[in-house]
Design a protein around this motif. Structure first.
Motif, PDB file in Angstrom:
ATOM      1  N   THR A 192      61.987 -23.758 -30.069  1.00 55.91           N
ATOM      2  CA  THR A 192      61.590 -23.059 -28.699  1.00 55.91           C
ATOM      3  C   THR A 192      62.823 -22.220 -28.341  1.00 55.91           C
ATOM      4  O   THR A 192      62.774 -20.703 -29.052  1.00 55.91           O
ATOM      5  CB  THR A 192      60.929 -23.397 -27.645  1.00 55.91           C
ATOM      6  OG1 THR A 192      59.840 -24.291 -27.817  1.00 55.91           O
ATOM      7  CG2 THR A 192      60.874 -22.024 -25.918  1.00 55.91           C
ATOM      8  N   SER A 193      63.562 -21.948 -28.170  1.00 54.82           N
ATOM      9  CA  SER A 193      65.449 -21.824 -28.176  1.00 54.82           C
ATOM     10  C   SER A 193      65.363 -21.426 -29.061  1.00 54.82           C
ATOM     11  O   SER A 193      66.529 -19.804 -29.303  1.00 54.82           O
ATOM     12  CB  SER A 193      66.292 -22.844 -27.766  1.00 54.82           C
ATOM     13  OG  SER A 193      66.635 -24.091 -28.392  1.00 54.82           O
ATOM     14  N   ASP A 194      64.983 -21.633 -30.451  1.00 53.32           N
ATOM     15  CA  ASP A 194      65.718 -20.521 -31.760  1.00 53.32           C
ATOM     16  C   ASP A 194      65.396 -19.678 -32.113  1.00 53.32           C
ATOM     17  O   ASP A 194      65.625 -18.668 -32.325  1.00 53.32           O
ATOM     18  CB  ASP A 194      65.990 -22.002 -32.514  1.00 53.32           C
ATOM     19  CG  ASP A 194      67.552 -23.148 -32.610  1.00 53.32           C
ATOM     20  OD1 ASP A 194      68.495 -22.510 -32.527  1.00 53.32           O
ATOM     21  OD2 ASP A 194      66.869 -24.390 -32.345  1.00 53.32           O
ATOM     22  N   LEU A 196      63.593 -18.361 -29.505  1.00 55.28           N
ATOM     23  CA  LEU A 196      63.481 -17.157 -28.682  1.00 55.28           C
ATOM     24  C   LEU A 196      64.723 -16.449 -28.848  1.00 55.28           C
ATOM     25  O   LEU A 196      65.269 -15.004 -28.334  1.00 55.28           O
ATOM     26  CB  LEU A 196      64.040 -17.679 -26.877  1.00 55.28           C
ATOM     27  CG  LEU A 196      62.764 -18.665 -26.657  1.00 55.28           C
ATOM     28  CD1 LEU A 196      62.645 -18.741 -25.251  1.00 55.28           C
ATOM     29  CD2 LEU A 196      61.210 -17.054 -26.058  1.00 55.28           C
ATOM     30  N   ALA A 197      65.746 -16.827 -29.451  1.00 57.45           N
ATOM     31  CA  ALA A 197      66.812 -16.014 -29.711  1.00 57.45           C
ATOM     32  C   ALA A 197      67.368 -15.437 -31.019  1.00 57.45           C
ATOM     33  O   ALA A 197      67.376 -14.325 -30.899  1.00 57.45           O
ATOM     34  CB  ALA A 197      68.373 -17.230 -29.810  1.00 57.45           C
ATOM     35  N   ASP A 220      54.872 -23.257 -25.372  1.00 59.21           N
ATOM     36  CA  ASP A 220      56.141 -23.761 -24.538  1.00 59.21           C
ATOM     37  C   ASP A 220      56.040 -22.987 -23.606  1.00 59.21           C
ATOM     38  O   ASP A 220      56.595 -21.182 -23.374  1.00 59.21           O
ATOM     39  CB  ASP A 220      57.861 -23.659 -24.884  1.00 59.21           C
ATOM     40  CG  ASP A 220      58.430 -24.540 -24.009  1.00 59.21           C
ATOM     41  OD1 ASP A 220      58.080 -25.183 -22.631  1.00 59.21           O
ATOM     42  OD2 ASP A 220      59.405 -25.015 -24.722  1.00 59.21           O
ATOM     43  N   THR A 222      57.745 -23.142 -21.104  1.00 61.57           N
ATOM     44  CA  THR A 222      59.605 -22.363 -20.322  1.00 61.57           C
ATOM     45  C   THR A 222      59.786 -20.705 -20.745  1.00 61.57           C
ATOM     46  O   THR A 222      61.053 -20.099 -20.583  1.00 61.57           O
ATOM     47  CB  THR A 222      60.467 -23.805 -20.521  1.00 61.57           C
ATOM     48  OG1 THR A 222      60.403 -23.973 -22.123  1.00 61.57           O
ATOM     49  CG2 THR A 222      59.794 -24.834 -20.299  1.00 61.57           C
ATOM     50  N   ALA A 223      59.722 -20.966 -22.035  1.00 60.00           N
ATOM     51  CA  ALA A 223      59.548 -19.322 -22.456  1.00 60.00           C
ATOM     52  C   ALA A 223      59.751 -18.001 -21.920  1.00 60.00           C
ATOM     53  O   ALA A 223      59.693 -17.341 -21.599  1.00 60.00           O
ATOM     54  CB  ALA A 223      59.153 -19.283 -24.093  1.00 60.00           C
ATOM     55  N   THR A 226      61.311 -15.375 -20.048  1.00 61.59           N
ATOM     56  CA  THR A 226      62.727 -14.363 -21.730  1.00 61.59           C
ATOM     57  C   THR A 226      61.645 -13.360 -22.383  1.00 61.59           C
ATOM     58  O   THR A 226      61.583 -12.449 -22.743  1.00 61.59           O
ATOM     59  CB  THR A 226      62.960 -15.141 -22.889  1.00 61.59           C
ATOM     60  OG1 THR A 226      63.601 -16.732 -21.680  1.00 61.59           O
ATOM     61  CG2 THR A 226      63.733 -14.971 -23.873  1.00 61.59           C
TER      62      THR A 226
END
Length: 290
Positions: A192-194, A196-197, A220, A222-223, A226
């Protein structure tokens, strides 16, 4: 009529005909189209017995018969169709050796070699994992793309770091897009974090849109903050529409106020999609009679 009836039985979920469909796939006493339709019907039925039968078809040399088509290209419609249907099933380890032989056969035409890569992805044998890993690093660009697709469908999360590395690299648009699509298919929240980046920073709108779709598949929550911020600041309409789809799937009340601003948009697609998203999130009508 007979061939069409086979498809209809699958679509109507008539599970009682499973054994008859298996017999059609295994036998040679009917038409090629009937056998292909029977395999497709088994996929519609999600019949557990089909996995073993399809595996037999994939490795049986008598099943694999290449015909020269009218355009002088070699094709094998039945075998490749069985590979396609096999994507809906877990394949036994027994297929790995034969699929690797087809992949490595430089005299074989590429569509068959690529189909073998997809089939290999449905086996979780160590032999299959090792070969897919090698294709990711040493294969042609086309082989890498099919390996990414196979890995995504396989849900083999051990390949997650390699896929993220390709996504963040300068490997080329097609390879990066295939890596992102594989990450979405894996549905591992660790990506997820990658993603989102990439969604926030990548200059290519197709890459951003693929990242949004991959995040939709992963789901996810949590995204969400953002994604809401990105929806507000995104300049490409296609990416915005994908982000709205993601917010629909998230179903979060956090997105309501931002989506409502798009009801004032002069763009009909954005206006309608926002109204549709708000309806699905809130259950309220936004002027379209839902």
């Amino acid at each position: 009529i007979y061939e069409r009836a086979i498809i209809a039985l699958g679509q109507l979920q008539v599970a009682e005909v499973t054994d008859a469909l298996l017999a059609i796939v295994k036998g040679r006493g009917t038409t090629t189209i009937a056998r292909k339709n029977a395999a497709s019907a088994l996929a519609e039925l999600a019949a557990p017995k089909a996995a073993a039968v399809l595996a037999e078809r994939l490795i049986d040399e008598t099943e694999y018969f290449v015909e020269l088509d009218v355009d002088s290209l070699k094709r094998n419609y039945t075998w490749e169709h069985f590979v396609t249907v096999a994507q809906d099933f877990e394949m036994p380890d027994a297929i790995s050796t034969k699929m690797i032989q087809r992949i490595e056969d430089t005299w074989e035409h590429n569509p068959t070699r690529h189909a073998a890569i997809l089939a290999l992805g449905r086996s979780d044998s160590q032999q299959a994992i090792t070969k897919l890993d090698a294709l990711m690093s040493e294969g042609t660009d086309a082989q890498k793309q099919f390996a990414f697709l196979a890995i995504g469908r396989s849900r083999q999360n051990i390949f997650l770091p390699q896929l993220i590395e390709v996504m963040r690299s300068d490997a080329g648009l097609d390879l990066r897009r295939n890596a992102i699509q594989a990450l979405g298919a894996l549905k591992d929240k660790a990506a997820t974090s990658d993603l989102l980046a990439i969604l926030s920073d990548d200059p290519d709108y197709e890459i951003r849109q693929d990242a949004a779709i991959a995040l939709t598949n992963i789901g996810d929550l949590t995204a969400v903050p953002t994604l809401i911020d990105k929806l507000t600041n995104e300049s490409d309409k296609g990416v915005q529409l994908s982000l709205m789809d993601l917010l629909i799937n998230a179903g979060s009340d956090q997105s309501i106020s931002t989506l409502e601003t798009f009801l004032q948009s002069d763009d009909a697609d954005l206006h309608f999609h926002a109204a549709q998203a708000l309806n699905q999130i809130t259950g309220k009508s936004y002027g379209y009679g839902w």
